[in-house]
Design an enzyme around this catalytic site. Structure first.
Site, PDB file in Angstrom:
ATOM      1  N   SER A 298       0.845  -1.195   0.000  1.00 40.43           N
ATOM      2  CA  SER A 298       0.000   0.000   0.000  1.00 40.43           C
ATOM      3  C   SER A 298       0.885   1.251   0.000  1.00 40.43           C
ATOM      4  O   SER A 298       1.696   1.427  -0.904  1.00 40.43           O
ATOM      5  CB  SER A 298      -0.949  -0.046   1.203  1.00 40.43           C
ATOM      6  OG  SER A 298      -1.961   0.918   1.070  1.00 40.43           O
TER       7      SER A 298
ATOM      8  N   HIS B  55      -8.047  -5.056  -1.243  1.00 38.97           N
ATOM      9  CA  HIS B  55      -6.802  -4.413  -0.846  1.00 38.97           C
ATOM     10  C   HIS B  55      -6.076  -5.179   0.256  1.00 38.97           C
ATOM     11  O   HIS B  55      -4.850  -5.243   0.280  1.00 38.97           O
ATOM     12  CB  HIS B  55      -7.080  -2.981  -0.390  1.00 38.97           C
ATOM     13  CG  HIS B  55      -5.839  -2.209  -0.062  1.00 38.97           C
ATOM     14  ND1 HIS B  55      -4.874  -1.927  -1.009  1.00 38.97           N
ATOM     15  CD2 HIS B  55      -5.391  -1.669   1.106  1.00 38.97           C
ATOM     16  CE1 HIS B  55      -3.895  -1.237  -0.436  1.00 38.97           C
ATOM     17  NE2 HIS B  55      -4.174  -1.081   0.835  1.00 38.97           N
TER      18      HIS B  55
END
Length: 693
Positions: A552, A667
């Site tokens: 991320s 994610h």
């Protein structure tokens, strides 16, 4: 040359160069998430990588070990309080999508927990033919029997919301239900919800989140809901916090209008127009206890210092917000940070870090004065608040270290006591490693800490294979954690593991975070490089045996360090990353992070972002380490285009790389234990090939 003359020239040059860069990017087609050409490219890349990593003889045993860890039945079931008892969400080999389960508090503390299944997500997914991923519940106090269940198709942040009756264990026929979207749903009473969603007509922000909130009555179409608050499309979002007292009675509604990721305007919702509260813009709500709303401030304000924990009387705010005065609960010192704040029925819990080591304090309010008692949690460990409830004084807290398995503690906030009720069995042999904390001076002289987990008897000559993890953003702290997959697949095989507590994180509060914001971002990269250099200087390892890992925002870090310091490392795991920082606001949900990184479409910001953005800073003729780049097709938070385009550019430049894209999971990438086991096996086969072979 004066600034007035430089600015127009700079504006013209950067605007032209940004436009030219967009026109010349040959890989924009990879931003089409479900585009046929893009998916064909993904399949071809996956096949190449599988041939390299899955054919390695280590892959199958790694995957089997990881799967045993993620599906072990003796894991600690993470508890949450509900309906006078304890809930957990449980996944294993039989139920990879998971079970929502319930028991009594006493039953949870027992050795053989008498679980009752509330909802079987695997059965629901099979019944409805959808890859449902659990995203949590919001239940109506005080009974907590009616809940809004959030379900994601494949792990996306966008969810479908449905009303569920825990008494009948059924979704309510004709009850509240919202179609898939990035939305917020909160109970006002048994027949009323406060909803933020896409109402049509540009009612999502440029970041893709709701900025219009409406009151929705049971039995009416959601299209007839009544608007109660409206922000601006240029905001990040607008979201409510419903304040119920210890008996479950509605006391008020706070609206957070997130103007940027870190700046908010707070409103009190009443019968009339929303009332703006006279708070600083850098403020974070944490808890409601004994009629007081509790916040931290991330900037100096009103005579209080940055990081202070403050309380306001809700009644005083309702009567005259402008005259309401806060009370100081706690002011962190320079080596401290507030990690989390929560409330029981009458007490406030503060999860604190001191030199990145945890502690847990209980605060009691008496006539406007707050007193503190520290709970007897393990020292020199990571400590966290796991669960609290406003209906009683019980709490769950966790403790863990790099080599110490997680333990779970049941406490009583009013009595100030805790006792251990669960302990995770050791998942790897920790007897051959030790943990140390070092400090190193960064490029600008700032001292930066890092944790090193290394063999007691390292190989001579600085050849210990070492993985260095970093994040450095969004005021997220990275304290010691027990990572069974790292221990089993890496440490047991003689590797070392490092966590770099670089600026941009929250290890020392908002000042540590703000030191690497926007134009100061390079400091985070310099801090990380300083840690790598220090490992070599101490002769603990060497560049040939150093690998780095980040996901991320950590993908920004690892991709930049790869391009700025290729001489310091030999492996790079770049997972779910942001990489093309000159286009990130155009990719969902990138616009929400302008407060963190700056806006590349503003010339002054483009000037500093363009200096580090890894996608633009790959240079021909440079010998980079071969990276392993991985993302997820259903990641609707950090767009998979970042990872795809970086790999494609490396390929076009004739540079070595590996690319793998999971097609499910979102994610977090960990919604399914089977996929998660494969994910970590791939990571560690790659790291072994680069650093151990």
């Amino acid at each position: 040359m004066g600034r007035l003359f430089v600015a127009p020239l700079l504006t013209g040059l950067l605007t032209a160069s940004s436009a030219l860069a967009a026109e010349e990017d040959p890989f924009l087609w990879l931003e089409e998430v479900q585009g046929q050409r893009a998916l064909e490219w993904v399949r071809a890349q996956n096949a190449k990588t599988e041939a390299v990593l899955e054919k390695d003889p280590r892959f199958e045993p790694f995957q089997a070990e990881a799967l045993r860890i993620f599906t072990a039945t003796d894991r600690i079931p993470t508890p949450s309080f509900r309906a006078g008892g304890v809930d957990t969400f449980w996944q294993d080999a039989t139920n990879p999508r998971g079970l929502w389960r319930h028991t009594t508090t006493e039953g949870y503390a027992s050795a053989a927990i008498p679980w009752e299944t509330v909802l079987d997500v695997d059965a629901l997914a099979k019944q409805e033919g959808a890859p449902w991923v659990w995203k949590g519940i919001d239940c109506l106090p005080p009974a907590d029997l009616k809940c809004i269940v959030s379900l994601s198709n494949g792990g996306k942040d966008a969810v479908e919301s449905r009303e569920f009756d825990t008494g009948t264990k059924q979704f309510v026929d004709g009850g509240f239900r919202l179609k898939e979207g990035k939305q917020s749903v909160s109970w006002l009473d048994v027949d009323t919800l406060l909803v933020g969603q896409d109402w049509g007509g540009d009612t999502l922000t440029e970041s893709g989140y709701p900025f219009v909130l409406k009151r929705w009555k049971r039995g009416t179409p959601v299209e007839q809901a009544t608007e109660v608050f409206r922000g601006e499309r240029t905001d990040v979002s607008a979201s409510p916090t419903v304040l119920h007292d210890e008996d479950g009675q509605l006391q008020g509604v706070l609206i957070n209008r997130a103007v940027t990721f870190y700046e908010s305007e707070l409103f009190l919702l009443g019968d009339a127009a929303p009332v703006r509260l006279p708070f600083p813009r850098k403020v974070s709500f944490h808890a409601f206890v004994q009629g007081q709303v509790v916040f931290t401030i991330e900037e100096d304000w009103g005579g209080f210092k940055q990081g202070a924990l403050l309380a306001w009387s809700l009644d005083a705010l309702k009567q005259d917000a402008a005259k309401a005065k806060p009370t100081l609960i706690f002011q962190p010192g320079p080596r401290q940070a507030i990690e989390r704040v929560s409330a029981t029925r009458t007490r406030l819990l503060v999860n604190l870090y001191e030199d990145v080591k945890g502690a847990l304090d209980v605060y009691t309010s008496n006539k406007g004065r707050w007193t503190r008692k520290r709970l007897a949690m393990p020292k020199n460990a990571s400590v966290e608040i796991v669960a609290t409830s406003s209906s009683h004084e019980k709490l769950f807290a966790g403790a863990e270290g790099f080599l110490e398995p997680t333990s779970l503690w049941l406490g009583d906030a009013a009595a100030g006591t805790v006792k251990q009720v669960k302990s995770l069995p050791a998942r790897f042999d920790a007897s051959k490693h030790r943990v140390e904390q070092f400090w190193v001076k960064s490029k600008d002289g700032t001292r930066v800490p890092y944790f090193l987990v290394r063999p007691l008897k390292p190989k001579a000559g600085g050849v210990t294979p070492t993985v260095v993890y970093g994040y450095g953003g969004f005021q997220v702290s990275k304290p010691p954690m027990y990572l069974p997959e790292v221990g089993k697949l890496w440490l047991e095989r003689g590797g070392a593991y490092v966590v770099a507590n670089i600026r941009g994180g929250g290890e020392f509060g908002p000042r540590w975070h703000q030191a690497a914001l926007r134009e100061k971002r390079q400091r985070a990269f310099d801090d990380f490089a300083a840690v790598l250099e220090d490992l070599v200087r101490r002769k603990l390892t060497s560049p040939k045996h150093i690998g780095i890992y980040g996901r991320s925002n950590g993908g920004v870090l690892t991709s930049v360090v790869m391009t700025q310091h290729p001489e310091l490392l030999n492996a790079v795991v770049i997972e779910s990353p942001l990489i093309d920082m000159m286009r990130y606001p155009k990719l969902p949900a990138g616009a929400s992070w302008v407060g963190e990184y700056g806006n590349p479409f503003v010339p002054e910001d483009a000037a500093f972002i363009s200096k580090y953005s890894a996608y633009q800073n790959l240079k021909p003729g440079v010998r980079y380490p071969k990276p392993y780049i991985t993302t997820n097709t259903k990641d609707d938070r950090v767009h998979p285009g970042h990872a795809r385009k970086f790999a494609a550019k490396l390929e076009a430049m004739g540079l070595p790389y590996l690319y793998f894209e999971n097609t499910d999971g979102g994610h977090s990438n960990d919604s399914d234990p089977m996929l998660n086991a494969r994910r970590w096996a791939l990571h560690h086969v790659y790291l072994s090939q680069q650093l151990m072979d």
